[in-house]
Motif scaffolding. Structure first.
Motif, mmCIF file in Angstrom:
data_model
loop_
_atom_site.group_PDB
_atom_site.id
_atom_site.type_symbol
_atom_site.label_atom_id
_atom_site.label_comp_id
_atom_site.label_asym_id
_atom_site.label_seq_id
_atom_site.Cartn_x
_atom_site.Cartn_y
_atom_site.Cartn_z
ATOM 1 N N SER A 157 0.830 -1.210 0.000
ATOM 2 C CA SER A 157 0.000 0.000 0.000
ATOM 3 C C SER A 157 0.864 1.260 0.000
ATOM 4 C CB SER A 157 -0.954 -0.009 1.194
ATOM 5 O OG SER A 157 -0.291 0.148 2.428
ATOM 6 N N HIS B 262 -4.820 3.973 2.240
ATOM 7 C CA HIS B 262 -5.389 4.540 1.023
ATOM 8 C C HIS B 262 -4.261 5.211 0.234
ATOM 9 C CE1 HIS B 262 -7.571 7.442 -1.505
ATOM 10 N NE2 HIS B 262 -8.636 6.668 -1.354
ATOM 11 N N PRO B 263 -4.309 5.200 -1.101
ATOM 12 C CA PRO B 263 -3.227 5.809 -1.884
ATOM 13 C C PRO B 263 -2.939 7.272 -1.547
ATOM 14 C CG PRO B 263 -4.580 4.434 -3.295
ATOM 15 C CD PRO B 263 -5.262 4.475 -1.960
ATOM 16 N N LYS B 264 -3.915 8.001 -1.038
ATOM 17 C CA LYS B 264 -3.703 9.404 -0.686
ATOM 18 C C LYS B 264 -3.471 9.600 0.816
ATOM 19 C CE LYS B 264 -6.156 11.463 -4.599
ATOM 20 N NZ LYS B 264 -4.999 12.206 -5.154
ATOM 21 N N GLU C 273 -0.534 12.043 1.296
ATOM 22 C CA GLU C 273 -0.942 13.317 0.699
ATOM 23 C C GLU C 273 -1.949 14.041 1.589
ATOM 24 O OE1 GLU C 273 -3.381 14.858 -3.253
ATOM 25 O OE2 GLU C 273 -2.200 13.000 -3.383
ATOM 26 N N ASP C 274 -2.912 13.306 2.126
ATOM 27 C CA ASP C 274 -3.912 13.918 3.008
ATOM 28 C C ASP C 274 -3.283 14.464 4.282
ATOM 29 O OD1 ASP C 274 -5.995 13.457 1.278
ATOM 30 O OD2 ASP C 274 -6.756 11.690 2.321
ATOM 31 N N GLN D 7 1.785 2.399 -3.493
ATOM 32 C CA GLN D 7 0.721 3.037 -4.261
ATOM 33 C C GLN D 7 0.478 4.486 -3.844
ATOM 34 O OE1 GLN D 7 -2.806 0.578 -4.061
ATOM 35 N NE2 GLN D 7 -1.918 -1.002 -5.354
ATOM 36 N N GLN D 8 1.271 5.010 -2.911
ATOM 37 C CA GLN D 8 1.048 6.366 -2.428
ATOM 38 C C GLN D 8 1.300 7.405 -3.522
ATOM 39 O OE1 GLN D 8 -0.090 7.269 0.939
ATOM 40 N NE2 GLN D 8 -0.609 5.125 0.525
ATOM 41 N N THR D 9 0.458 8.428 -3.537
ATOM 42 C CA THR D 9 0.638 9.531 -4.478
ATOM 43 C C THR D 9 1.795 10.437 -4.065
ATOM 44 O OG1 THR D 9 -1.014 10.823 -3.268
ATOM 45 C CG2 THR D 9 -1.781 9.539 -5.157
ATOM 46 N N VAL D 10 2.119 10.446 -2.779
ATOM 47 C CA VAL D 10 3.274 11.181 -2.256
ATOM 48 C C VAL D 10 4.082 10.204 -1.414
ATOM 49 C CG1 VAL D 10 4.074 13.055 -0.781
ATOM 50 C CG2 VAL D 10 2.041 13.382 -2.213
ATOM 51 N N MET D 11 5.366 10.106 -1.682
ATOM 52 C CA MET D 11 6.208 9.174 -0.947
ATOM 53 C C MET D 11 6.852 9.862 0.259
ATOM 54 S SD MET D 11 5.779 6.366 -2.459
ATOM 55 C CE MET D 11 7.044 5.385 -1.647
#
Length: 267
Positions: free
Chosen positions: A27, A102-104, A107-108, A30-34
């Motif tokens: 998971s 969650h992928p975001k 980012e969140d 799959q993150q939009t921000v690492m």
């Protein structure tokens, strides 16, 4: 990877659950921000856990630190302190090794970072049957609402999250889960981190939060964003819960903001 020059670490605690940890890593991929780094606090796992961690070193662009201690029973506070001491980033997102993100998720969290604030997130619960499928078929980690308990927590609606940000802010005991927290490393050092007098399951997170709030750090509860999915597993032993509960209430009644046996021994 950096917002306003703030560096971010994922801190993940684990103990002999390599298949769960593999799902956590999947998971993260799959993150939009690492994150800038991933730090694993390992409370005495066997070499199978190390193999999982090492298998991701060339798959992720961020560095991975594996902090291990010998197995001496449930010593979560000790391994958390050791891991936090090794974190090189300003800000820490703390997870348990039995969750998926969650992928975001990262980012969140980046959108709510504030000085002198820590965040208590939430989670929904993956059903036992779906958890078994995830373990047996780790290449497919998609979830839907029918795989989940606490289904209201399954929805990501960040534009509504602000309506809940002050919920439970006046009490540290409710709404705090150690599997989903975010805080500044320096704020944790000031309160001497986790209290290592807590041995065995229970109350170690809310006692730390009590001291953090007593030190002047404000709390934000995060709902409807930064979603986290807790994998099913049998509950840990509650044998230490009464002893730990008393220590928590001692801290609360005395308005403590510092513990004696904490992180500074590792810094």
């Amino acid at each position: 990877m950096i917002k306003n020059n703030i560096t971010i670490s994922l801190l993940i605690t684990t103990y002999n659950s390599p298949k769960f940890l593999d799902l956590v890593f999947r998971s993260i991929m799959q993150q939009t921000v690492m994150p800038n780094e991933i730090v694993i606090g390992d409370d005495g796992s066997t070499n199978e856990t190390k193999k999982v961690i090492d298998s991701y070193r060339n798959k992720l662009v961020c560095k991975i630190e594996h902090i291990w201690q010998e197995d001496d029973g449930f010593q979560r506070c000790k391994i958390l302190n050791k891991a936090i001491a090794k974190v090189s980033s300003d800000y820490i997102l703390q997870l348990d090794g039995d969750v998926m993100l969650h992928p975001k998720f990262i980012e969140d969290h980046l959108t709510v970072i504030q000085p002198k604030q820590f965040v208590c997130g939430n989670r929904c619960f993956v059903l036992k049957s779906k958890t078994a499928k995830l373990i047996n078929e780790p290449t497919n980690i998609k979830l839907n609402i029918f795989n989940i308990k606490k289904r209201k927590r399954f929805f990501r609606l960040p534009f509504l999250s602000g309506l809940f940000k002050n919920k439970r802010n006046n009490t540290s005991r409710k709404g705090n889960v150690g599997c989903h927290m975010a805080y500044w490393k320096n704020d944790m050092i000031k309160i001497n981190g986790y209290n290592e007098d807590f041995v065995g399951w229970g109350y170690e997170d809310i006692e730390m939060v009590e001291r953090l709030m007593n030190s002047g750090v404000k709390k934000r509860t995060l709902l409807l964003m930064a979603l986290q999915y807790h994998l099913w597993h049998p509950k840990s032993s509650r044998a230490s819960s009464q002893k730990n509960k008393k220590m928590y209430y001692d801290c609360k009644n005395q308005d403590l903001s510092y513990c004696e046996k904490g992180i500074k021994q590792y810094i």
